[in-house]
Design an enzyme around this catalytic site. Structure first.
Site, mmCIF file in Angstrom:
data_model
loop_
_atom_site.group_PDB
_atom_site.id
_atom_site.type_symbol
_atom_site.label_atom_id
_atom_site.label_comp_id
_atom_site.label_asym_id
_atom_site.label_seq_id
_atom_site.Cartn_x
_atom_site.Cartn_y
_atom_site.Cartn_z
ATOM 1 C CE LYS A 65 -3.880 -2.394 2.203
ATOM 2 N NZ LYS A 65 -4.487 -2.868 3.242
ATOM 3 C CD GLN A 107 -3.383 -4.459 6.613
ATOM 4 O OE1 GLN A 107 -3.089 -3.445 5.854
ATOM 5 N NE2 GLN A 107 -3.977 -5.624 6.381
ATOM 6 C CG ASP A 125 -9.321 0.204 4.925
ATOM 7 O OD1 ASP A 125 -9.452 -0.210 3.722
ATOM 8 O OD2 ASP A 125 -8.910 -0.526 5.855
#
Ligand code: NDP
Length: 282
Positions: free
Chosen positions: A53, A97, A120
């Protein structure tokens, strides 16, 4: 019939080069998009995802910050970091994460992220916006990437039967909502679905998001169906594979995504898209 491949890598490259232009324009206007990625602990898979990412941000010109915390961080300390990032004007997206260590309540952490920076798309406010069709939220990256792939092959979803296998909050449920928003008739299957094959055989579009190697076999696919494989599994040889028996199913389907090189790269691409979108909104 041998299916055509939906190449997630090629589509990602195309989209990311357009994103780089957008980032340049935003940066010139003093609004360089910024993404903060928080990694807690030493999970090796998470370390790889986070690295990818950050690398994708760098290649696109997005400002990125990687915060690595030991697994011993307390929930209060983590929430304090999120509060600081919520107030940082250089940061437009915050990604924590998952999974988090057991002593931390992942839901509380996700809900602490400002909805305006929820790139997200896991915050309840983003989920609610997707569910109701209201603007303002962010769509979760993996199902959004799947939808982009269907758009890229020019597939008209209206009136089609889409079957989604898996009902997680990050893939299955939002995928179903996105397909519904495009006027597909949607069936959601899960571990308590008694005859999975009877369901999947009705699918014009079949999305597998389970996490089980070769769960979807050729006899479970309607000839000519479009098959999207979200699964990321390791087979007996340690090789990355999806939920679909690719070699057999590609002889039945009209279009199919490979693993690797399908949904995976598109997930990161849509994270970049959400971060840019957030900077534009700011
Ligand atoms: P979860 O484990 O959260 O959900 C799996 C879903 O599959 C559940 O809804 C479960 O049902 C259902 N399921 C399990 N077994 C069966 C079965 N035998 N028949 C039908 N349904 C079944 O996983 P995620 O949604 O997070 O991820 C799914 C897969 O996608 C994983 O392989 C993951 O690694 C991958 N993934 C890939 C991404 C990418 O970028 N390519 C991103 C995110 C995930 P129930 O709810 O009843 O338990």
């Amino acid at each position: 019939m041998t299916a055509q491949i939906i190449d997630g890598l090629a589509l990602s490259r195309k989209l990311r080069s357009a994103f780089a232009q957008q980032v340049q324009t935003l940066t010139a206007a003093g609004k360089r998009p910024g993404l903060a990625v928080i990694l807690v602990g030493e999970n090796p898979a998470s370390q790889v995802y986070v690295r990818n990412k950050i690398k994708a941000c760098e290649e696109t010109g997005i400002h990125s910050v990687l915060e690595q915390h030991p697994a011993s961080i307390t929930q209060a300390e983590l929430l304090a970091r999120i509060a600081a990032l919520n107030n940082d004007p250089a940061i437009h997206g915050i990604l924590v994460q998952l999974p988090l260590p057991e002593h931390i309540d992942a839901d509380a952490v996700i809900e602490a992220i400002s909805p305006a920076k929820d790139v997200d798309g896991f915050h309840i406010s983003s989920a609610g916006a997707l569910m109701t069709g209201l603007a303002g939220g962010f769509w979760p990256c993996t199902p959004h990437g799947c939808l982009k792939m269907l758009d890229d092959i020019g597939y008209e979803l209206r009136g089609k039967h889409a079957v989604v296998v898996g009902r997680s909050n990050i893939v299955g449920k939002p995928m179903a909502m996105m397909l519904l928003a495009r006027s597909a008739t949607v069936t959601i299957c899960h571990s308590a679905t008694p005859d999975l094959a009877a369901m999947t055989r009705q699918a014009d579009v079949l999305v597998a998001a389970v996490g089980r190697e070769k769960l979807i076999t050729a006899d479970m696919v309607k000839p000519g169906a479009v098959v999207i494989d979200v699964g990321m599994n390791r087979n007996a040889e340690g090789k990355l594979c999806g939920d679909v028996d690719f070699e057999a199913v590609k002889e039945v389907a009209s279009w199919i995504t490979p693993v690797p090189g399908g949904v995976g790269p598109m997930t990161i691409t849509m994270l970049l898209a959400n971060t840019i979108e957030s900077a534009q909104r700011a």
